[in-house]
Enzyme design. Sequence first.
Site, PDB file in Angstrom:
ATOM      1  N   ASP A  32       2.938  -2.878   3.420  1.00 24.73           N
ATOM      2  CA  ASP A  32       3.316  -1.991   4.448  1.00 24.73           C
ATOM      3  C   ASP A  32       4.365  -0.703   4.101  1.00 24.73           C
ATOM      4  O   ASP A  32       4.188   0.383   3.899  1.00 24.73           O
ATOM      5  CB  ASP A  32       3.549  -2.535   5.756  1.00 24.73           C
ATOM      6  CG  ASP A  32       2.503  -3.667   6.520  1.00 24.73           C
ATOM      7  OD1 ASP A  32       1.729  -3.737   5.654  1.00 24.73           O
ATOM      8  OD2 ASP A  32       3.081  -3.857   7.499  1.00 24.73           O
ATOM      9  N   GLU A  92       6.260 -16.281   4.979  1.00 30.72           N
ATOM     10  CA  GLU A  92       5.438 -15.400   4.724  1.00 30.72           C
ATOM     11  C   GLU A  92       5.473 -14.911   3.394  1.00 30.72           C
ATOM     12  O   GLU A  92       4.589 -14.319   2.834  1.00 30.72           O
ATOM     13  CB  GLU A  92       5.774 -14.228   5.698  1.00 30.72           C
ATOM     14  CG  GLU A  92       4.915 -12.884   5.693  1.00 30.72           C
ATOM     15  CD  GLU A  92       5.185 -12.120   6.906  1.00 30.72           C
ATOM     16  OE1 GLU A  92       6.126 -12.236   7.646  1.00 30.72           O
ATOM     17  OE2 GLU A  92       4.627 -10.952   6.992  1.00 30.72           O
TER      18      GLU A  92
HETATM   19  C1  GLC Z   1       1.815  -7.496   7.325  1.00 35.91           C
HETATM   20  C2  GLC Z   1       1.611  -7.115   5.806  1.00 35.91           C
HETATM   21  C3  GLC Z   1       0.057  -7.347   5.874  1.00 35.91           C
HETATM   22  C4  GLC Z   1      -0.377  -8.443   6.621  1.00 35.91           C
HETATM   23  C5  GLC Z   1      -0.100  -8.783   7.849  1.00 35.91           C
HETATM   24  C6  GLC Z   1      -0.367  -9.830   8.622  1.00 35.91           C
HETATM   25  O1  GLC Z   1       1.760  -6.347   8.061  1.00 35.91           O
HETATM   26  O2  GLC Z   1       2.351  -6.330   5.268  1.00 35.91           O
HETATM   27  O3  GLC Z   1      -0.297  -7.308   4.525  1.00 35.91           O
HETATM   28  O4  GLC Z   1      -1.888  -8.401   6.713  1.00 35.91           O
HETATM   29  O5  GLC Z   1       1.468  -8.673   7.949  1.00 35.91           O
HETATM   30  O6  GLC Z   1      -0.167 -10.957   7.791  1.00 35.91           O
END
Ligand code: GLC
Length: 425
Positions: free
Chosen positions: A163, A392
């Site tokens: 992101d 995460e």
């Molecule tokens: C965040 C991450 C993305 C992922 C999402 C759900 O937005 O940057 O890559 O898919 O979270 O885990």
Amino acid sequence: MRQDLIEQARGVLRRNDRGAYTVPTHGLYPFQWNWDSALSALGFSHFDEARAWTEIETLFAHQWADGMVPHIIFHQQDDGYFPGPDVWDTGRPVPTSGITQPAVAGFAIRRIFDRAGNRTLAERKARALLPRVHAWHQWFYRDRDPQGTGLVAILHPWESGRDNSVDWDDAFDRVPTDGVMPFRRRDTAHANPAHRPTDEQYKRYIWLVQHFRSLGWDNAKLHDASPFRIVDPGFNAILIRSCSDLAGLAEKLGEMEIAEQSRAFATRGIAAMDTLWNGKLGQYACQDRALGALIDSPSIGGLLAAFCAIPEHRAQAIAERIGKLAQSARFLVPSHDPEAPEFDSLRYWRGPVWLIVNYMIADGLKNAGQRAMSERIFSDCIRLIEESGFAEYYDPITAEGCGGGDFTWTAAMVIEILSTQKAPA
Ligand code: GLC
């Protein structure tokens, strides 16, 4: 120990299982995410093959008529996430976002198929998914590479999956913020605001969404109309790898037309990848398509290029580059070079380690014969879990676990790595 970790990881998958899809983690991400699902299916496939296939089938059940597979599927109402379905307003029967995410499903399907115990089920499921995945790949090369360069562009930072990477700071600064609707973020209620993207970045994320929405989500128009067009080597490598894996799968299933076209996409893509080689950094780098210039940003996007079949000398250079990063990071692979001024060990995609990206880099390096580095990365993944659980993402220096806890794809990677690698821990 190994079995114990696998058991814990299965528990995480079970807790995030909503029946026909998994959420990345409860709270922060309460819907189905595209590449999370494809990678999570790898974890399921080790103990419930049928459930693994279902995960990917559910994702493709929400594919658009033009072939695009959206990055979020809003299966149910949840006010804990912004921007929700009303902001995207894509007009789908089950609401979805209007942008996509890394095309890792082709790779995942091939891997699950190749090692499936239940061959009848695998053949039936793979045969049904094959044309759908192919249609997604065709969509990419049609609507995201209108000039036929062999490489596709992302039109929103969220498409990359990384992101708020440093890679597009400058390009993103050119995205306006005027006319952005007033909004209240929800992510900062679930995770430490100091680790999340800034408010200024959020305004630009939403500006792009509003802009695409005003164009009726017509994918034939969005590429040229977007002020943000980035060619990300990692994103392209994932697509190329999926195309070549799909080609192999199609051959096995006797679908020769799909096989040939997929092979052609992959061959052209690999040749074009070399235009992203940044000699100064000693790795691949993003290209700002709107300016036609390479971006000098030493991020993991350029290392993830190793996931597709780049030339051997390039794979070796990448392994060496990661070796250099190991001098300043205790845990590989940091999402940004710790020596670079923008590095931030805790902030989203600007330094921390993600297990899914590690897995793809290590897999690619292994295929390219870079075994030592591949094994080191796999074992760092397990060391991180042992120190900090199923987070995460992780600080590459202290191993602190950050973002959402009990994370689905992190758990899936642990099952995948411990079940397929010799002795990574
Ligand atoms: C965040 C991450 C993305 C992922 C999402 C759900 O937005 O940057 O890559 O898919 O979270 O885990």
